[in-house]
Design an enzyme around this catalytic site. Structure first.
Site, short mmCIF file in Angstrom:
data_model
loop_
_atom_site.label_atom_id
_atom_site.label_comp_id
_atom_site.label_asym_id
_atom_site.label_seq_id
_atom_site.Cartn_x
_atom_site.Cartn_y
_atom_site.Cartn_z
N ASP A 193 27.73 26.13 63.30
CA ASP A 193 27.64 25.82 61.88
C ASP A 193 27.13 27.01 61.08
O ASP A 193 27.33 27.06 59.85
CB ASP A 193 26.71 24.62 61.68
CG ASP A 193 26.72 24.11 60.26
OD1 ASP A 193 27.82 23.81 59.75
OD2 ASP A 193 25.65 24.02 59.64
N MET A 274 25.65 19.83 53.66
CA MET A 274 26.16 20.42 52.42
C MET A 274 26.57 21.88 52.59
O MET A 274 27.07 22.49 51.64
CB MET A 274 25.09 20.33 51.33
CG MET A 274 24.73 18.92 50.92
SD MET A 274 26.15 18.02 50.24
CE MET A 274 26.53 19.02 48.81
N ARG A 275 26.36 22.45 53.79
CA ARG A 275 26.71 23.85 53.97
C ARG A 275 28.21 24.07 53.78
O ARG A 275 28.62 25.14 53.28
CB ARG A 275 26.26 24.34 55.34
CG ARG A 275 26.47 25.83 55.54
CD ARG A 275 25.87 26.34 56.83
NE ARG A 275 24.42 26.43 56.73
CZ ARG A 275 23.59 25.72 57.46
NH1 ARG A 275 24.06 24.85 58.33
NH2 ARG A 275 22.29 25.86 57.33
N ALA A 276 29.02 23.11 54.16
CA ALA A 276 30.47 23.27 54.01
C ALA A 276 30.86 23.42 52.54
O ALA A 276 31.71 24.26 52.20
CB ALA A 276 31.19 22.07 54.62
#
Length: 708
Positions: A193, A274-276
């Site tokens: 990730d 929320m990193r995407a």
């Protein structure tokens, strides 16, 4: 050293674009390159550094501080406003798979510690890579302790060292680029990730393109300098375009429509966290800047989503990265048509993405005409190659199993005719979380997350004069202090001699070899036994992936046995092998045990320190060949004398039972677990205390069923 020119790489459009985007906007978080061996993954990454512009650093600072924003906690600081400034090229720092943690994060400077008596800090690779690129080839083979260090640095943007009397913290912001071959094992989800973008690469099947690759490679090997000079103009043009995009990316407008579209796409693919969303927004802005646009458009979001989402929508290691592009197009919707300032009336685009004048949407021309390595347009660069898509589908065992034709119970039954092996293919159910099992005793195998072992990392349990490892400073000083009365002091300091040096003895965890010997005869296909067995084995694979075990699969049916999967750490390969495993025919139990024994013996020669565990899943019948039962018993007796840990899962059901599996377990010195009591999930439970129960049984004690 002359790198192979970035613009000379052939047939890597997606990879080139992903690397360019992360250089345009380093905040994206780097690129993970997945692909088969021999696809120029390392070549193109090493060529990327020649495109990066140089940057200013504080002269004499070992941590590459930015003169405009120096790190206030820099170990070489504080830096005054009138410091000397020098310019240095962008750094590409390679992290070897076998590096030690001292080399990565830095360590005590032994020269100054032993010579001048100072506890000085020696910077590591993270300090060298600050404001540059940290490249990890075969990142999936990186040891867990190094993965943890990278995770900390990537999350905090800083490297903190608290060891051996040194307390140091310095900035460590870098672009992380990793390459990997999925056949050699997957990457931990936490590190996966942390990569902003991911790209799947595969060798082209076009003979002309392959010939061009060979032609250019041979030309470079024969004259690297001359070959690089041929592409010098294209390199300069591409470097100038990268620099221009880097200066423009912060000015790209991310409208409310674009932001809502990004959120809708990420929510539609059910990605975690929320990193995407953040990475997709940054990549879309970089894509727009790369193509000279002042605001983010639909094609920018699409290109960003293709790179930013595939590796974030995996729910378990058996899910291969990939996107449903039809779903992506539906989620993107239609871009709002807003009139341009110079064009009051919106016009329809021409065919193939052409503008109203018939020209391409992007007026910029790609550097290096005829170079297949550069993206030609946003649409072509963001599309997924059909070969990649087909490869992705092949790596999804769950889907393959669901789509496989299911044989009827009658076709899966054992045949009485020799040589006739009617086969069926059972589908595995949804894998569950396996209960952790560990081997008793203290091993010394490869570092992992399974059993207790003496490893290079972990908590310090002692000191040694011969064991390799990091310096144990307190023990070294203590040893020197013991001889202070006879040696005296030198200039008031303690005298240290080579014989005083002590290294740390550390205890951590190791990985193990789990070999599954599965009875795939016709009797196993009745009453959905094979489906339960496959579900349990799939769960064991998932647990082994998380704990860095190696897993092998031996199957026996008909008249023989085979190694369906040689011991590997690739959970994808294991799951694919399991999903297509057929069942039917007679039961060659002796052959299965013999092949399993040979596999373990071979692995013992390859890796003597890795401890094995054999799991035999069978009903105990032996029906293939003359004297089948006697031969299987003889092999089981020989196995029992080895003292290796093993477990037998008894799949015999029904009112009248022969007890053959129980007899097999007794002869092997293995734990016997009836399938009726443990079901599919308890196969994992039974393994947990296999060795403990076996020892207790030999001593006459009552075996314990408690899972450690």
């Amino acid at each position: 050293m002359t790198h192979y020119p970035f613009t000379a790489v052939v047939g890597a459009d997606d990879l080139s674009l992903a690397l360019i985007l992360t250089t345009v906007s380093p905040a994206i978080g780097g690129v993970l390159v997945r692909g088969e061996k021999g696809t120029a993954k390392s070549t193109i990454v090493r060529g990327l550094v020649d495109l990066l512009p140089p940057h200013s650093v504080v002269e004499g600072c070992r941590f590459a501080c930015d003169p405009e924003r120096p790190d206030p906690t820099c170990p070489d600081g504080p830096h005054d406003a009138d410091v000397s400034v020098v310019s240095r090229p962008a750094q590409l720092v390679e992290l070897p798979v076998g590096a030690t943690d001292d080399r990565v994060i830095g360590s005590l400077d032994l020269g100054r510690a032993l010579g001048a008596g100072e506890a000085a800090f020696q910077p590591g690779l993270l300090a060298e890579a600050h404001r540059g690129i940290l490249y990890v080839d075969e990142v999936n083979l990186l040891h867990d302790h190094l993965v943890d260090l990278l995770l900390d640095a990537a999350a905090m943007g800083r490297n903190t060292v608290e060891r051996d009397g040194v307390s140091v913290s310095h900035a460590a912001r870098m672009v992380l680029v990793g390459t990997m071959n999925p056949e050699e094992g997957e990457l931990r989800p936490q590190l996966l990730d942390r990569f902003g973008l991911t790209v799947e690469v595969a060798a082209s099947r076009d003979p002309q393109l392959r010939a061009e690759v060979v032609r250019r490679r041979l030309a470079f090997d024969s004259d690297p300098v001359g070959f690089a000079a041929t592409y010098a103009a294209a390199q300069r043009e591409l470097a100038d375009r990268v620099a221009s995009a880097r200066s423009a990316v912060e000015k790209v407008e991310l409208s409310d429509w674009a932001l809502s579209t990004i959120a809708r796409v990420c929510a539609g693919f059910e990605v975690d966290g929320m990193r995407a969303d953040i990475v997709t927004a940054r990549a879309a802005m970089a894509h727009a800047a790369w193509h000279g646009r002042a605001s983010v458009a639909r094609e920018d979001i699409r290109a960003a989503a293709v790179f930013a989402l595939p590796h974030r929508r995996r729910r378990n290691p058996f899910d291969a990265p990939g996107l449903d592009e039809d779903l992506l197009d539906r989620l993107l919707g239609d871009e709002p048509h807003e009139p341009e300032p110079t064009d009051p009336e919106p016009t329809d685009p021409g065919p193939d993405g052409a503008g109203p004048d018939g020209g391409p949407d992007d007026p910029d021309t790609e550097p290096g005409a005829g170079n297949d390595a550069q993206p030609h347009s946003s649409e072509s660069s963001s599309s997924v190659d059909p070969q990649h898509d087909s490869a992705t589908k092949e790596t999804q065992p769950a889907r393959a199993a669901d789509d496989a034709p299911q044989a009827s119970e009658t076709s899966a039954s054992a045949s009485d005719e020799p040589g006739v092996v009617p086969a069926g293919v059972a589908a595995a159910g949804t894998p569950f979380r396996a209960v952790a099992f560990t081997l008793t005793g203290l091993g010394s195998g490869e570092e992992g997350r399974r059993s207790r072992a003496m490893t290079r990392t972990g908590h310090t349990v002692g000191a040694s004069t011969s064991r390799p490892g990091r310096l144990h400073l307190p023990a070294t000083i203590t040893e020197a202090a013991r001889h202070r009365g006879t040696r005296g002091t030198a200039y008031g300091r303690l005298v240290l001699l080579p014989g005083d040096l002590r290294t740390a003895v550390t205890q951590g965890q190791e990985s193990n070899l789990v070999l599954l010997a599965v009875d795939a005869s016709g009797s196993m296909g009745a009453r959905k036994r094979m489906e339960e067995v496959k579900t349990a084995v799939l769960s064991l694979l998932l647990d082994a992936y998380q704990r860095r075990d190696r897993v092998g699969l031996v199957t026996f049916r008909g008249t023989g046995a085979e190694v369906s999967l040689h011991p590997t750490s690739s959970v994808d390969a294991a799951a694919r092998s399991l999903s297509t495993l057929p069942h039917g025919g007679r039961t060659p139990l002796a052959e299965g045990l013999l092949v399993a024994t040979k596999v373990l013996a071979t692995e013992k020669l390859r890796d003597p320190k890795r401890r094995p565990l054999l799991v035999v899943v069978t009903d105990g019948r032996a029906t293939a060949g003359p004297d089948a039962l006697d031969r299987s018993r003889a092999i089981a007796d020989a196995w029992g004398r080895t003292g290796h840990q093993s477990v037998v899962i008894d799949c015999e059901t029904g009112r009248f039972r022969l007890g053959l599996a129980a007899d097999l377990a007794a002869r092997m010195g293995a734990t016997h677990v009836p399938l009726g009591e443990v079901a599919a999930g308890a196969i994992v439970d039974s393994v947990a205390n296999a060795r403990e129960e076996w020892r207790a049984g030999r001593a006459g004690a009552v075996p314990s069923r408690k899972v450690a």
